[in-house]
Scaffold this motif. Structure first.
Motif, PDB file in Angstrom:
ATOM      1  N   GLY A 165      -5.821 -16.544  -5.323  1.00 15.21           N
ATOM      2  CA  GLY A 165      -6.252 -15.643  -4.247  1.00 15.21           C
ATOM      3  C   GLY A 165      -5.693 -16.030  -2.896  1.00 15.21           C
ATOM      4  O   GLY A 165      -4.844 -15.334  -2.331  1.00 15.21           O
ATOM      5  N   SER A 166      -6.151 -17.162  -2.373  1.00 20.38           N
ATOM      6  CA  SER A 166      -5.703 -17.591  -1.051  1.00 20.38           C
ATOM      7  C   SER A 166      -4.235 -18.000  -1.067  1.00 20.38           C
ATOM      8  O   SER A 166      -3.501 -17.710  -0.125  1.00 20.38           O
ATOM      9  CB  SER A 166      -6.540 -18.769  -0.560  1.00 20.38           C
ATOM     10  N   GLY A 167      -3.809 -18.663  -2.135  1.00 24.25           N
ATOM     11  CA  GLY A 167      -2.442 -19.155  -2.213  1.00 24.25           C
ATOM     12  C   GLY A 167      -1.429 -18.074  -2.575  1.00 24.25           C
ATOM     13  O   GLY A 167      -0.742 -17.540  -1.711  1.00 24.25           O
ATOM     14  N   VAL A 168      -1.350 -17.750  -3.857  1.00 23.41           N
ATOM     15  CA  VAL A 168      -0.315 -16.821  -4.335  1.00 23.41           C
ATOM     16  C   VAL A 168      -0.428 -15.454  -3.667  1.00 23.41           C
ATOM     17  O   VAL A 168       0.534 -14.965  -3.060  1.00 23.41           O
ATOM     18  CB  VAL A 168      -0.372 -16.676  -5.875  1.00 23.41           C
ATOM     19  N   LEU A 169      -1.595 -14.833  -3.760  1.00 21.23           N
ATOM     20  CA  LEU A 169      -1.718 -13.471  -3.242  1.00 21.23           C
ATOM     21  C   LEU A 169      -1.758 -13.433  -1.713  1.00 21.23           C
ATOM     22  O   LEU A 169      -1.313 -12.459  -1.111  1.00 21.23           O
ATOM     23  CB  LEU A 169      -2.941 -12.784  -3.845  1.00 21.23           C
ATOM     24  N   GLY A 170      -2.261 -14.497  -1.099  1.00 23.75           N
ATOM     25  CA  GLY A 170      -2.242 -14.566   0.362  1.00 23.75           C
ATOM     26  C   GLY A 170      -0.828 -14.588   0.908  1.00 23.75           C
ATOM     27  O   GLY A 170      -0.527 -13.981   1.939  1.00 23.75           O
ATOM     28  N   ALA A 171       0.070 -15.283   0.224  1.00 21.98           N
ATOM     29  CA  ALA A 171       1.470 -15.336   0.662  1.00 21.98           C
ATOM     30  C   ALA A 171       2.286 -14.152   0.136  1.00 21.98           C
ATOM     31  O   ALA A 171       3.260 -13.744   0.761  1.00 21.98           O
ATOM     32  CB  ALA A 171       2.105 -16.645   0.208  1.00 21.98           C
ATOM     33  N   PHE A 172       1.890 -13.623  -1.010  1.00 28.61           N
ATOM     34  CA  PHE A 172       2.605 -12.470  -1.580  1.00 28.61           C
ATOM     35  C   PHE A 172       2.451 -11.248  -0.679  1.00 28.61           C
ATOM     36  O   PHE A 172       3.394 -10.509  -0.453  1.00 28.61           O
ATOM     37  CB  PHE A 172       2.074 -12.181  -2.988  1.00 28.61           C
ATOM     38  N   THR A 173       1.246 -11.054  -0.171  1.00 26.52           N
ATOM     39  CA  THR A 173       1.015  -9.954   0.768  1.00 26.52           C
ATOM     40  C   THR A 173       1.398 -10.432   2.164  1.00 26.52           C
ATOM     41  O   THR A 173       1.417 -11.623   2.437  1.00 26.52           O
ATOM     42  CB  THR A 173      -0.459  -9.519   0.758  1.00 26.52           C
ATOM     43  N   THR A 174       1.709  -9.492   3.048  1.00 25.58           N
ATOM     44  CA  THR A 174       2.139  -9.917   4.375  1.00 25.58           C
ATOM     45  C   THR A 174       1.763  -8.897   5.432  1.00 25.58           C
ATOM     46  O   THR A 174       2.318  -7.807   5.479  1.00 25.58           O
ATOM     47  CB  THR A 174       3.643 -10.204   4.422  1.00 25.58           C
ATOM     48  N   PHE A 175       0.801  -9.248   6.245  1.00 23.37           N
ATOM     49  CA  PHE A 175       0.427  -8.368   7.346  1.00 23.37           C
ATOM     50  C   PHE A 175       1.426  -8.496   8.492  1.00 23.37           C
ATOM     51  O   PHE A 175       1.738  -7.506   9.153  1.00 23.37           O
ATOM     52  CB  PHE A 175      -0.985  -8.678   7.850  1.00 23.37           C
ATOM     53  N   SER A 176       1.941  -9.689   8.717  1.00 23.45           N
ATOM     54  CA  SER A 176       2.855  -9.884   9.851  1.00 23.45           C
ATOM     55  C   SER A 176       4.134  -9.073   9.692  1.00 23.45           C
ATOM     56  O   SER A 176       4.620  -8.473  10.652  1.00 23.45           O
ATOM     57  CB  SER A 176       3.184 -11.371  10.028  1.00 23.45           C
ATOM     58  N   THR A 177       4.696  -9.027   8.487  1.00 26.12           N
ATOM     59  CA  THR A 177       5.902  -8.231   8.273  1.00 26.12           C
ATOM     60  C   THR A 177       5.593  -6.748   8.393  1.00 26.12           C
ATOM     61  O   THR A 177       6.384  -5.986   8.952  1.00 26.12           O
ATOM     62  CB  THR A 177       6.533  -8.550   6.905  1.00 26.12           C
ATOM     63  N   LEU A 178       4.448  -6.336   7.892  1.00 21.45           N
ATOM     64  CA  LEU A 178       4.032  -4.943   8.043  1.00 21.45           C
ATOM     65  C   LEU A 178       3.933  -4.583   9.526  1.00 21.45           C
ATOM     66  O   LEU A 178       4.455  -3.550   9.963  1.00 21.45           O
ATOM     67  CB  LEU A 178       2.687  -4.702   7.359  1.00 21.45           C
ATOM     68  N   ALA A 179       3.275  -5.430  10.316  1.00 20.47           N
ATOM     69  CA  ALA A 179       3.136  -5.168  11.753  1.00 20.47           C
ATOM     70  C   ALA A 179       4.503  -5.090  12.419  1.00 20.47           C
ATOM     71  O   ALA A 179       4.743  -4.212  13.273  1.00 20.47           O
ATOM     72  CB  ALA A 179       2.287  -6.261  12.400  1.00 20.47           C
ATOM     73  N   ASP A 180       5.419  -5.970  12.044  1.00 19.39           N
ATOM     74  CA  ASP A 180       6.773  -5.944  12.599  1.00 19.39           C
ATOM     75  C   ASP A 180       7.488  -4.647  12.240  1.00 19.39           C
ATOM     76  O   ASP A 180       8.142  -4.025  13.087  1.00 19.39           O
ATOM     77  CB  ASP A 180       7.561  -7.157  12.093  1.00 19.39           C
ATOM     78  N   GLN A 181       7.362  -4.219  11.002  1.00 18.86           N
ATOM     79  CA  GLN A 181       8.016  -2.978  10.573  1.00 18.86           C
ATOM     80  C   GLN A 181       7.454  -1.765  11.307  1.00 18.86           C
ATOM     81  O   GLN A 181       8.204  -0.874  11.707  1.00 18.86           O
ATOM     82  CB  GLN A 181       7.877  -2.793   9.065  1.00 18.86           C
ATOM     83  N   VAL A 182       6.142  -1.737  11.488  1.00 15.82           N
ATOM     84  CA  VAL A 182       5.514  -0.630  12.222  1.00 15.82           C
ATOM     85  C   VAL A 182       5.997  -0.628  13.672  1.00 15.82           C
ATOM     86  O   VAL A 182       6.365   0.418  14.219  1.00 15.82           O
ATOM     87  CB  VAL A 182       3.973  -0.719  12.141  1.00 15.82           C
ATOM     88  N   ALA A 183       6.022  -1.788  14.295  1.00 21.77           N
ATOM     89  CA  ALA A 183       6.472  -1.888  15.696  1.00 21.77           C
ATOM     90  C   ALA A 183       7.931  -1.479  15.843  1.00 21.77           C
ATOM     91  O   ALA A 183       8.292  -0.757  16.782  1.00 21.77           O
ATOM     92  CB  ALA A 183       6.262  -3.310  16.213  1.00 21.77           C
ATOM     93  N   ARG A 184       8.773  -1.900  14.929  1.00 23.73           N
ATOM     94  CA  ARG A 184      10.203  -1.541  14.993  1.00 23.73           C
ATOM     95  C   ARG A 184      10.407  -0.035  14.801  1.00 23.73           C
ATOM     96  O   ARG A 184      11.230   0.579  15.477  1.00 23.73           O
ATOM     97  CB  ARG A 184      10.994  -2.312  13.945  1.00 23.73           C
ATOM     98  N   ALA A 185       9.670   0.548  13.870  1.00 25.88           N
ATOM     99  CA  ALA A 185       9.791   1.991  13.649  1.00 25.88           C
ATOM    100  C   ALA A 185       9.341   2.749  14.890  1.00 25.88           C
ATOM    101  O   ALA A 185      10.010   3.699  15.319  1.00 25.88           O
ATOM    102  CB  ALA A 185       8.966   2.415  12.432  1.00 25.88           C
ATOM    103  N   ALA A 186       8.240   2.343  15.484  1.00 22.93           N
ATOM    104  CA  ALA A 186       7.749   3.015  16.695  1.00 22.93           C
ATOM    105  C   ALA A 186       8.724   2.836  17.846  1.00 22.93           C
ATOM    106  O   ALA A 186       9.008   3.790  18.591  1.00 22.93           O
ATOM    107  CB  ALA A 186       6.371   2.473  17.067  1.00 22.93           C
ATOM    108  N   ALA A 187       9.269   1.637  18.022  1.00 22.95           N
ATOM    109  CA  ALA A 187      10.200   1.360  19.126  1.00 22.95           C
ATOM    110  C   ALA A 187      11.498   2.143  18.987  1.00 22.95           C
ATOM    111  O   ALA A 187      12.121   2.501  19.996  1.00 22.95           O
ATOM    112  CB  ALA A 187      10.497  -0.133  19.191  1.00 22.95           C
ATOM    113  N   SER A 188      11.890   2.441  17.758  1.00 23.58           N
ATOM    114  CA  SER A 188      13.130   3.196  17.554  1.00 23.58           C
ATOM    115  C   SER A 188      12.892   4.701  17.549  1.00 23.58           C
ATOM    116  O   SER A 188      13.797   5.470  17.228  1.00 23.58           O
ATOM    117  CB  SER A 188      13.809   2.756  16.256  1.00 23.58           C
ATOM    118  N   GLY A 189      11.685   5.115  17.922  1.00 22.55           N
ATOM    119  CA  GLY A 189      11.383   6.537  18.021  1.00 22.55           C
ATOM    120  C   GLY A 189      10.897   7.168  16.733  1.00 22.55           C
ATOM    121  O   GLY A 189      10.641   8.369  16.682  1.00 22.55           O
ATOM    122  N   GLU A 190      10.759   6.393  15.683  1.00 23.33           N
ATOM    123  CA  GLU A 190      10.288   6.912  14.397  1.00 23.33           C
ATOM    124  C   GLU A 190       8.772   6.758  14.323  1.00 23.33           C
ATOM    125  O   GLU A 190       8.234   6.038  13.471  1.00 23.33           O
ATOM    126  CB  GLU A 190      10.960   6.165  13.255  1.00 23.33           C
TER     127      GLU A 190
END
Length: 160
Positions: free
Chosen positions: A79-104
Motif C-alpha cells: 500500500g504505502s510502498g508499491v502503490l504509493g510510488a506507483f501512483t503520482t499526484f505530483s506528476t499529475l499536478a505538473d501535467q495539469v499545470a503545463r496543459a493550462a499554461a499552454s492554453g489547453e
C-alpha cells in the motif's frame, strides 16, 4: 501497519515502505514509458492509467486486509510502498499545470477532474471487490478460513 503502528512504525515497516516504493516507482516508469511509445499524449495517459490502476489496487488491498490477516501484513509494503510510488499526484499536478499554461484549459480540467473522480470511483470499486473477496457469498459473513489460525493455548503448567 495498524493504526498504532502508523504512529510508531517499526524498522520493518520503514524497510517495507522503502523497498516497496522502489518497486512501485520502477513499475510506474515502465507504464509511463510504454504509454509514451504510443504517441505524444502517451505520458499523460500513462500517468492517468497508473493513478487509476493504483487507486483500484489500493482500494482492493485495504478492503481485503479487513478480512484477511495475511494480506494485512503486506499493507506497508504494497500500500504505502508499491502503490504509493506507483501512483503520482505530483506528476499529475505538473501535467495539469503545463496543459493550462499552454492554453489547453479543457485538457487541464478534464485531466484533473477525470483523475480525481476516476480515482475515487476506482478506489471505491477496489474496496468493494476486496471486501467481497473475504465475503464470497455477499451475506456479511467473513470466510474465517482466510484469517490467521487462532493462537494455541500455552501448554499447561508442568507439561514438557
Amino acid at each position: 501497519m495498524t493504526t498504532s503502528a502508523a504512529a510508531h512504525p517499526t524498522r520493518r515497516d520503514l524497510a517495507d515502505v522503502a523497498f516497496g516504493g522502489a518497486a512501485g516507482a520502477l513499475l510506474r516508469g515502465a507504464v509511463v514509458s510504454g504509454a509514451t511509445l504510443a504517441g505524444a499524449a502517451g505520458a499523460v495517459l500513462g500517468v492517468l492509467a497508473a493513478n487509476l490502476i493504483g487507486a483500484a489496487a489500493l482500494g482492493w488491498l485495504l478492503g481485503r486486509s479487513r478480512t484477511d490477516a495475511r494480506v494485512a501484513r503486506w499493507t506497508a509494503f504494497l500500500g504505502s510502498g508499491v502503490l504509493g510510488a506507483f501512483t503520482t499526484f505530483s506528476t499529475l499536478a505538473d501535467q495539469v499545470a503545463r496543459a493550462a499554461a499552454s492554453g489547453e484549459v479543457a485538457v487541464a480540467v478534464l485531466l484533473a477532474v477525470g483523475s480525481v473522480s476516476g480515482g475515487v470511483v476506482a478506489a471505491a470499486a477496489g474496496l468493494h471487490l476486496g471486501s467481497r473477496d473475504g465475503d464470497p457469498a455477499g451475506d456479511g459473513r467473513v470466510d474465517r478460513t482466510l484469517q490467521d489460525p487462532a493462537p494455541q493455548d500455552p501448554a499447561p503448567e508442568g507439561s514438557p
